[in-house]
Design an enzyme around this catalytic site. Structure first.
Site, PDB file in Angstrom:
ATOM      1  N   ASP A  17       0.834  -1.207   0.000  1.00 53.82           N
ATOM      2  CA  ASP A  17       0.000   0.000   0.000  1.00 53.82           C
ATOM      3  C   ASP A  17       0.872   1.263   0.000  1.00 53.82           C
ATOM      4  OD1 ASP A  17      -2.327   1.449   0.027  1.00 53.82           O
ATOM      5  OD2 ASP A  17      -2.645   1.278   2.186  1.00 53.82           O
ATOM      6  N   HIS A  34       2.506   3.382  -9.040  1.00 49.39           N
ATOM      7  CA  HIS A  34       2.421   1.930  -9.268  1.00 49.39           C
ATOM      8  C   HIS A  34       3.665   1.434 -10.024  1.00 49.39           C
ATOM      9  CE1 HIS A  34      -1.478   1.949  -7.525  1.00 49.39           C
ATOM     10  NE2 HIS A  34      -2.073   2.580  -8.528  1.00 49.39           N
ATOM     11  N   LEU A 128      12.078 -19.824  -5.044  1.00 53.37           N
ATOM     12  CA  LEU A 128      11.069 -18.981  -4.383  1.00 53.37           C
ATOM     13  C   LEU A 128       9.735 -19.149  -5.108  1.00 53.37           C
ATOM     14  CD1 LEU A 128      10.427 -16.540  -2.351  1.00 53.37           C
ATOM     15  CD2 LEU A 128      10.832 -15.055  -4.324  1.00 53.37           C
ATOM     16  N   SER A 186      -7.935  -5.489   4.563  1.00 50.21           N
ATOM     17  CA  SER A 186      -8.513  -5.147   3.260  1.00 50.21           C
ATOM     18  C   SER A 186      -8.792  -6.374   2.392  1.00 50.21           C
ATOM     19  CB  SER A 186      -7.613  -4.162   2.503  1.00 50.21           C
ATOM     20  OG  SER A 186      -7.490  -2.960   3.217  1.00 50.21           O
TER      21      SER A 186
HETATM   22  C1  FPP Z   1      -2.127   0.080  -3.274  1.00 53.85           C
HETATM   23  O1  FPP Z   1      -1.609   1.398  -3.170  1.00 53.85           O
HETATM   24  C2  FPP Z   1      -1.511  -0.572  -4.396  1.00 53.85           C
HETATM   25  C3  FPP Z   1      -2.186  -1.134  -5.431  1.00 53.85           C
HETATM   26  C4  FPP Z   1      -3.648  -1.144  -5.534  1.00 53.85           C
HETATM   27  C5  FPP Z   1      -1.474  -1.741  -6.549  1.00 53.85           C
HETATM   28  C6  FPP Z   1      -0.229  -2.462  -6.144  1.00 53.85           C
HETATM   29  C7  FPP Z   1       0.560  -2.692  -7.356  1.00 53.85           C
HETATM   30  C8  FPP Z   1       1.902  -2.667  -7.421  1.00 53.85           C
HETATM   31  C9  FPP Z   1       2.816  -2.509  -6.287  1.00 53.85           C
HETATM   32  C10 FPP Z   1       2.574  -2.816  -8.691  1.00 53.85           C
HETATM   33  C11 FPP Z   1       2.657  -4.242  -9.076  1.00 53.85           C
HETATM   34  C12 FPP Z   1       1.489  -4.499  -9.881  1.00 53.85           C
HETATM   35  C13 FPP Z   1       1.466  -5.105 -11.039  1.00 53.85           C
HETATM   36  C14 FPP Z   1       0.345  -4.758 -11.896  1.00 53.85           C
HETATM   37  C15 FPP Z   1       2.520  -6.045 -11.485  1.00 53.85           C
HETATM   38  P1  FPP Z   1      -2.605   2.606  -3.334  1.00 53.85           P
HETATM   39  O2  FPP Z   1      -2.699   2.954  -4.768  1.00 53.85           O
HETATM   40  O3  FPP Z   1      -3.921   2.285  -2.689  1.00 53.85           O
HETATM   41  O4  FPP Z   1      -1.853   3.718  -2.527  1.00 53.85           O
HETATM   42  P2  FPP Z   1      -2.517   4.894  -1.682  1.00 53.85           P
HETATM   43  O5  FPP Z   1      -3.146   4.256  -0.478  1.00 53.85           O
HETATM   44  O6  FPP Z   1      -1.340   5.737  -1.318  1.00 53.85           O
HETATM   45  O7  FPP Z   1      -3.482   5.587  -2.576  1.00 53.85           O
END
Ligand code: FPP
Length: 246
Positions: A17, A34, A128, A186
């Site tokens: 997150d 992302h 892994l 979540s």
């Molecule tokens: C949550 O942070 C993160 C996600 C919903 C996406 C996680 C994805 C990655 C780490 C990239 C890897 C993914 C792929 C497609 C290979 P948020 O966007 O909710 O962050 P915030 O709480 O700061 O808004």
């Protein structure tokens, strides 16, 4: 490495997150966060390999993430497709076996084919196991497992449900990490996290580095895992148990 004398958890699960906030802090679009998250994930895979972690499970896209703005959803789909073509050769070279966990039907045919190809090309690897939860939800997994058993006319028990889960190919996570400062699951691994140790890091996912992973492993080592038993039982000093043995 700080964790060298510590017990390394076999299975680490992560809610990655904080990508959006990382991007907003830099006046960048959320998708830039992302993309940085993918780099952080690559670094984390390497760190897990170096520390001898056997299973890494990450939450990349939840069943509820479809409710995000359409451009962010399509951006994440494109990022998944791009990451598959870019990262799979390197993961393969590192001995990583990839599994995608989640409902695939709603994903485009191109993405579905990419997932299947990535799984097939890494199927022989053993260093892994890397589970990428995509279009995944803990409630979805419990419901699909129950549906599978019901459609086969099989009894629903804890054991049969456990075996019908999408995560049945790995043991339950020992350590579950959530970055970004929020203190909730979540809808991640609701069934499997029953006895996981929970570590919440205030670091945003793009900033989660090797030191932050070592901090989580150090935290894990401070926990006494009792699985419903008493402290005396797990430490082997239970007088009642001793009396029974004698
Ligand atoms: C949550 O942070 C993160 C996600 C919903 C996406 C996680 C994805 C990655 C780490 C990239 C890897 C993914 C792929 C497609 C290979 P948020 O966007 O909710 O962050 P915030 O709480 O700061 O808004």
């Amino acid at each position: 490495m700080a964790s060298s004398r510590l017990t390394v958890p076999h299975h680490v699960a992560i809610v990655m997150d904080g990508n959006g906030r990382w991007a907003s802090q830099r006046f960048l679009p959320r998708i830039a966060g992302h993309k940085q998250g993918v780099d952080s994930l690559n670094r984390c895979v390497r760190a897990c390999l170096e520390r001898g972690i056997g299973v890494l499970t990450v939450f990349a896209f939840s069943s509820e993430n479809w409710n995000r703005p359409p451009e962010e959803v399509s951006g994440l789909m494109e990022l998944l497709a791009l990451s598959l073509s870019r990262e799979v050769p390197s993961l393969n070279a590192q001995g990583v076996r990839i599994h995608f966990v989640g409902a695939r039907q709603r994903l485009s045919e191109k993405v579905q084919a990419g997932l299947a190809q990535a799984e097939l090309s890494t199927a022989g690897n053993q260093r892994l196991i890397f589970n990428v939860c995509f279009n995944y939800g803990g409630r979805w997994d419990i419901a699909q497992a129950a549906h599978k058993l019901a459609s086969r006319g099989e009894a629903i028990t804890e054991l049969s449900l456990d075996r019908a889960m999408a995560m049945a190919h790995v043991p339950d996570p020992d350590l579950l990490i959530r970055t970004g400062g929020e203190l909730r699951l979540s809808n991640f691994l609701l069934w499997q996290a029953a006895y996981s140790e929970l570590h919440f890091s205030s670091k945003l996912w793009p900033e989660f580095d090797d030191a932050a992973l070592d901090e989580a492993i150090a935290f894990f080592n401070t926990r006494e895992r009792r699985f419903g038993q008493t402290s005396a039982q797990v430490s082997g000093h239970d007088k009642n148990q001793d009396a029974r043995v004698v």
